[in-house]
Design a protein around this motif. Structure first.
Motif, mmCIF file in Angstrom:
data_model
loop_
_atom_site.group_PDB
_atom_site.id
_atom_site.type_symbol
_atom_site.label_atom_id
_atom_site.label_comp_id
_atom_site.label_asym_id
_atom_site.label_seq_id
_atom_site.Cartn_x
_atom_site.Cartn_y
_atom_site.Cartn_z
ATOM 1 N N TYR A 32 16.418 -18.200 -0.236
ATOM 2 C CA TYR A 32 17.088 -17.701 -1.439
ATOM 3 C C TYR A 32 17.964 -18.795 -2.061
ATOM 4 O O TYR A 32 18.012 -18.940 -3.274
ATOM 5 N N CYS A 56 19.542 -12.835 -6.403
ATOM 6 C CA CYS A 56 19.400 -13.656 -5.194
ATOM 7 C C CYS A 56 20.707 -13.700 -4.407
ATOM 8 O O CYS A 56 20.712 -13.556 -3.176
ATOM 9 N N GLN A 60 21.359 -12.384 -0.697
ATOM 10 C CA GLN A 60 21.901 -13.279 0.335
ATOM 11 C C GLN A 60 23.113 -12.647 1.016
ATOM 12 O O GLN A 60 23.245 -12.707 2.242
ATOM 13 N N LEU A 130 10.131 -17.524 -5.221
ATOM 14 C CA LEU A 130 11.100 -16.430 -5.131
ATOM 15 C C LEU A 130 10.398 -15.108 -4.851
ATOM 16 O O LEU A 130 10.870 -14.294 -4.049
ATOM 17 N N THR A 133 9.552 -14.901 -1.217
ATOM 18 C CA THR A 133 10.772 -14.675 -0.431
ATOM 19 C C THR A 133 11.209 -13.217 -0.538
ATOM 20 O O THR A 133 11.581 -12.600 0.459
ATOM 21 N N THR A 137 11.572 -10.199 2.538
ATOM 22 C CA THR A 137 12.885 -9.656 2.867
ATOM 23 C C THR A 137 12.731 -8.254 3.448
ATOM 24 O O THR A 137 12.122 -7.393 2.816
#
Length: 150
Positions: A32, A56, A60, A130, A133, A137
């Motif tokens: 991230y 993001c 995080q 992104l 990612t 998650t």
């Protein structure tokens, strides 16, 4: 130890995921962070960059507190899709034909949002990274009630 005692296999025959293949929280936090840096170096509309960076950072923060963020994932995927649509509608010009003044705000007429092919490719790469990612998650784990049995 007999095969029925194996901790890596469930009764139905399904095996537990190998810990070495699971995505670590630290790696997601790093990914991230890298996405934030990449996004800030793109020619996406400024409002899109801020929206994506905010999502993001929030993700995080949740990961840093050992919680996944399944609630933010759909918002993040939607924001990435909207940014990709912005790139699709942009006017792409050769390197030497970039106008001195370019509109980098979302919602401007496509002819005013001008990018080079390299700038568009850089932005698409940042958005793709992104997106991967976000999909990796984990969802938020249910909150534990104090005193509840495991």
């Amino acid at each position: 130890m007999c095969s029925n005692d194996s901790p890596s296999q469930k009764r139905d025959g399904a095996t537990q995921p190998d810990e070495s293949t699971q995505i670590s929280r630290e790696r997601l936090l790093s990914d991230y962070g890298a996405s934030i840096d990449s996004l800030r170096n793109t020619k996406l509309p400024e409002t899109r960059i801020e929206e994506l960076v905010t999502l993001c950072v929030e993700t995080q923060r949740r990961l840093d507190n050992d919680r996944g963020d399944g609630e933010r994932t759909p918002a993040l995927v939607t924001a990435v899709a909207e940014a990709m649509a912005d790139l699709e509608s942009a006017t792409v010009v050769p390197e030497g034909e970039v106008p001195e003044s370019r509109a980098l705000e979302a919602g401007v007429p496509a002819e005013e949002y001008v990018l080079t092919a390299a700038e568009r490719d850089d932005a698409l790469n940042a958005l793709s990274s992104l997106l991967f990612t976000a999909v990796e998650t984990p969802p938020a784990s249910p909150a534990r009630t104090p005193g509840a049995a495991d």
